[in-house]
Each structure stands twice: as C-alpha cells, then as structure tokens.
Design a protein around this motif. Structure first.
Motif, mmCIF file in Angstrom:
data_model
loop_
_atom_site.group_PDB
_atom_site.id
_atom_site.type_symbol
_atom_site.label_atom_id
_atom_site.label_comp_id
_atom_site.label_asym_id
_atom_site.label_seq_id
_atom_site.Cartn_x
_atom_site.Cartn_y
_atom_site.Cartn_z
ATOM 1 N N ILE A 246 0.815 -1.224 0.000
ATOM 2 C CA ILE A 246 0.000 0.000 0.000
ATOM 3 C C ILE A 246 0.849 1.275 0.000
ATOM 4 O O ILE A 246 0.327 2.369 -0.152
ATOM 5 C CB ILE A 246 -0.975 0.021 1.192
ATOM 6 N N ARG A 247 2.186 1.080 0.207
ATOM 7 C CA ARG A 247 3.126 2.204 0.197
ATOM 8 C C ARG A 247 2.738 3.286 1.205
ATOM 9 O O ARG A 247 2.788 4.484 0.923
ATOM 10 C CB ARG A 247 3.254 2.807 -1.208
ATOM 11 N N GLN A 248 2.340 2.817 2.383
ATOM 12 C CA GLN A 248 2.015 3.720 3.482
ATOM 13 C C GLN A 248 2.632 3.183 4.764
ATOM 14 O O GLN A 248 2.827 1.971 4.908
ATOM 15 C CB GLN A 248 0.494 3.836 3.669
ATOM 16 N N THR A 249 2.912 4.089 5.701
ATOM 17 C CA THR A 249 3.427 3.675 7.002
ATOM 18 C C THR A 249 2.266 3.219 7.872
ATOM 19 O O THR A 249 1.262 3.940 8.008
ATOM 20 C CB THR A 249 4.173 4.837 7.690
ATOM 21 N N LEU A 250 2.369 2.050 8.446
ATOM 22 C CA LEU A 250 1.297 1.497 9.264
ATOM 23 C C LEU A 250 1.326 2.109 10.659
ATOM 24 O O LEU A 250 2.378 2.518 11.157
ATOM 25 C CB LEU A 250 1.446 -0.026 9.361
ATOM 26 N N PRO A 251 0.169 2.165 11.340
ATOM 27 C CA PRO A 251 0.135 2.743 12.690
ATOM 28 C C PRO A 251 0.921 1.893 13.683
ATOM 29 O O PRO A 251 1.108 0.685 13.484
ATOM 30 C CB PRO A 251 -1.359 2.751 13.033
ATOM 31 N N GLU A 252 1.388 2.515 14.751
ATOM 32 C CA GLU A 252 2.149 1.801 15.764
ATOM 33 C C GLU A 252 1.293 0.700 16.380
ATOM 34 O O GLU A 252 0.110 0.896 16.665
ATOM 35 C CB GLU A 252 2.593 2.778 16.864
ATOM 36 N N GLY A 253 1.906 -0.463 16.570
ATOM 37 C CA GLY A 253 1.172 -1.587 17.160
ATOM 38 C C GLY A 253 0.270 -2.320 16.187
ATOM 39 O O GLY A 253 -0.496 -3.207 16.584
ATOM 40 N N PHE A 254 0.363 -1.978 14.904
ATOM 41 C CA PHE A 254 -0.474 -2.622 13.888
ATOM 42 C C PHE A 254 -0.322 -4.139 13.941
ATOM 43 O O PHE A 254 0.781 -4.662 14.018
ATOM 44 C CB PHE A 254 -0.066 -2.102 12.505
ATOM 45 N N GLN A 255 -1.451 -4.853 13.949
ATOM 46 C CA GLN A 255 -1.545 -6.313 13.963
ATOM 47 C C GLN A 255 -1.163 -6.959 15.299
ATOM 48 O O GLN A 255 -1.216 -8.183 15.412
ATOM 49 C CB GLN A 255 -0.720 -6.957 12.839
ATOM 50 N N GLU B 122 -3.359 -6.229 20.950
ATOM 51 C CA GLU B 122 -4.120 -5.102 21.475
ATOM 52 C C GLU B 122 -4.830 -4.339 20.346
ATOM 53 O O GLU B 122 -5.995 -3.922 20.490
ATOM 54 C CB GLU B 122 -3.179 -4.166 22.249
ATOM 55 N N PHE B 123 -4.145 -4.172 19.215
ATOM 56 C CA PHE B 123 -4.737 -3.534 18.035
ATOM 57 C C PHE B 123 -5.895 -4.376 17.509
ATOM 58 O O PHE B 123 -6.967 -3.847 17.178
ATOM 59 C CB PHE B 123 -3.651 -3.379 16.969
ATOM 60 N N GLN B 124 -5.696 -5.679 17.444
ATOM 61 C CA GLN B 124 -6.731 -6.569 16.902
ATOM 62 C C GLN B 124 -7.957 -6.646 17.815
ATOM 63 O O GLN B 124 -9.076 -6.789 17.337
ATOM 64 C CB GLN B 124 -6.155 -7.971 16.663
ATOM 65 N N MET B 125 -7.739 -6.547 19.129
ATOM 66 C CA MET B 125 -8.891 -6.526 20.040
ATOM 67 C C MET B 125 -9.681 -5.233 19.857
ATOM 68 O O MET B 125 -10.918 -5.241 19.846
ATOM 69 C CB MET B 125 -8.458 -6.694 21.494
ATOM 70 N N ASP B 126 -8.984 -4.127 19.689
ATOM 71 C CA ASP B 126 -9.638 -2.844 19.466
ATOM 72 C C ASP B 126 -10.470 -2.857 18.186
ATOM 73 O O ASP B 126 -11.514 -2.209 18.099
ATOM 74 C CB ASP B 126 -8.575 -1.738 19.393
ATOM 75 N N LYS B 127 -10.018 -3.636 17.190
ATOM 76 C CA LYS B 127 -10.727 -3.718 15.911
ATOM 77 C C LYS B 127 -11.765 -4.851 15.876
ATOM 78 O O LYS B 127 -12.441 -5.042 14.870
ATOM 79 C CB LYS B 127 -9.735 -3.916 14.757
#
Length: 262
Positions: free
Chosen positions: A213-222, A225-230
């Motif tokens: 995607i040529r973008q910087t992913l957010p901190e903690g991606f995948q 804790e990130f997956q529970m939030d999603k």
C-alpha cells in the motif's frame, strides 16, 4: 544459566527466572515464545494429558527436492514429529481436547499433518462432547506441500463447523505470531478468541502490507491489542491467567447449556 535482556523493557533476568515466570519477563510481563510441552505443563492437570495422532508424519506429496531433509532437521530442532501436538486432558477437572502449535517446527507451518491433527482434534471434541482448546502460532500454510497445504484451510474450517453444529465450545488462544493460512482458517472460527499480550496476529506481515500500500502502518499494527480494538480478538489473557480463564469459560458454557435444556 545465562542472563537475558528483555527486548521490551531492557531488564536483565536469568533464564531460570524467566522460565519460572512462565516464560514471561518478571519486570514488564513481555511474553516470550513457548513450546507445546511447556504449555501443556501449566495448562493441563498434572498427569492428565494423553496425546493422540502422534504417529502422523509428513510425506513429500509434490516430490520437492530437499523437503525430507528439512523435515528431519525440524524434528531434531523441535523434538516433535510436526508443528502441533494434540491430546485429551483435564483442566481443573474438566475434560477437554487440547491442541498446541510450535513455531520451532518450520515456523509452525500448516502442512497435511498439522491440518489432519487439528481436524481430528475438532471432530473428537464433537464426537466426545468435549470443549476444544487450540493454541496457535504459525507463519501460515507450508509452501513445500503446495496445494495440499492450502486444502487444510478448508478441511479444518469444515471440522470447526461440525463442532459448532454439535454445540460444543471452541476456544482459541492466538500466540506470537499467528499469520497466513492458519489465521485465515481455524484460528478465527472459535466461540471465544483469546490472545497473548503483544502477539502478532494477521494474514500478511506488516512489511508486506507496507510494501503493497506504500504507506506507514500505525504503531502496534496487527498486535493483539490492536486486533482486540478492531474486534478480531475477544480478550487478551496473560499466561498466568489462561488456565483459570479457560476453566471459567467452560463453566459458563455448561451453565448456558443447562438453562437451555431446562
């Protein structure tokens, strides 16, 4: 024993201290990877675990050069015949079917044997009316077995559906890392999806996604804790709380069943 510096907090602890703390950092709780026999020791009631399907061993279905040698090396390294151990045991006196994966065996990859053992575990739970608990850690489908690995995604998913039709609870604990075809099949089909703190959970890895995607992913991606939030993970459970949490979930299911019958 040698000292180890925690990769999260930088604290220095002996391997003995870390091992006594269920392979977690005594200072910050960072969860190191853990092998199946260690997990079984803290989860199953003492002396209750009985392994099944232990004689299954991978073949070389697409006649790939060097694959048999890689399997032999993996067996010696992990001290296992493939990347998952399955068996029956009790947890706080409650009979269950337990499956535990090892990242040490070819990155926890799912080939024909892993798929077959997971399928048998799920179907055994349905037949014997025992809750099924599976601990996952995997890089995905095993490329050395080609289409035979990919077929395991459909097979394990079908077995999970049979367990659901039988009304038997299915609990998953996602460990670091759980990715690829395992995430895309039986690892995301449980009634309750738990995860260890900080576990990497996804399909493609962060570097692959960033490159695509040529973008910087957010901190903690995948991370768990990130997956529970999603909404992909129901609850994050530290290692020292897993046995009592699973035991409580089994009790909740039993009470729900009793109310429904009455």
């Amino acid at each position: 024993m040698a000292d180890k510096s925690c990769q999260k907090c930088g604290g220095v602890y002996s391997e003995k201290e870390i091992s006594a703390n269920l392979n977690t950092c005594p200072g910050c709780g960072f969860h190191y990877r853990m092998e199946p026999k260690e997990r079984i020791e803290y989860l199953a009631d003492k002396g209750s675990f009985v392994e099944f399907s232990q004689s299954l061993r991978s073949l070389n279905p697409i006649d790939l050069s060097g694959y048999q040698e890689k399997l032999s090396e993996a067996e010696a390294k992990a001290q296992m015949k493939d990347a998952v151990i399955t068996g029956t045991c009790t947890i706080d006196g409650k009979p269950v079917v337990l499956g535990v994966m090892s990242f040490n065996f070819m990155g926890g990859s799912m080939g024909s044997v892993v798929g077959e053992k997971v399928t048998r575990a799920l179907l055994k739970g349905a037949a014997e009316k025992k809750p099924v608990i599976i601990y996952t850690t995997s890089g995905g489908a095993r490329m050395q077995e080609g289409i035979f690995s990919l077929l395991q995604m459909a097979k394990t998913s079908s077995a999970a559906a049979e367990l659901a039709r039988a009304g038997i609870p299915y609990f998953i604990v996602l460990c670091d890392p759980t990715t690829g075809g395992v995430t895309a099949s039986f690892a995301m089909l449980a009634d309750v999806t738990m995860a260890e703190p900080g576990a990497l959970i996804g399909f493609a890895g962060p570097r692959v996604i960033e490159g695509t995607i040529r973008q910087t992913l957010p901190e903690g991606f995948q991370r768990a804790e990130f997956q529970m939030d999603k909404g992909f993970v129901d609850i994050i459970v530290p290692r020292d709380e897993q046995k009592k949490t699973i035991s409580a979930l089994i009790d909740l299911h039993r009470r729900s069943e009793t109310r429904r019958v009455s």
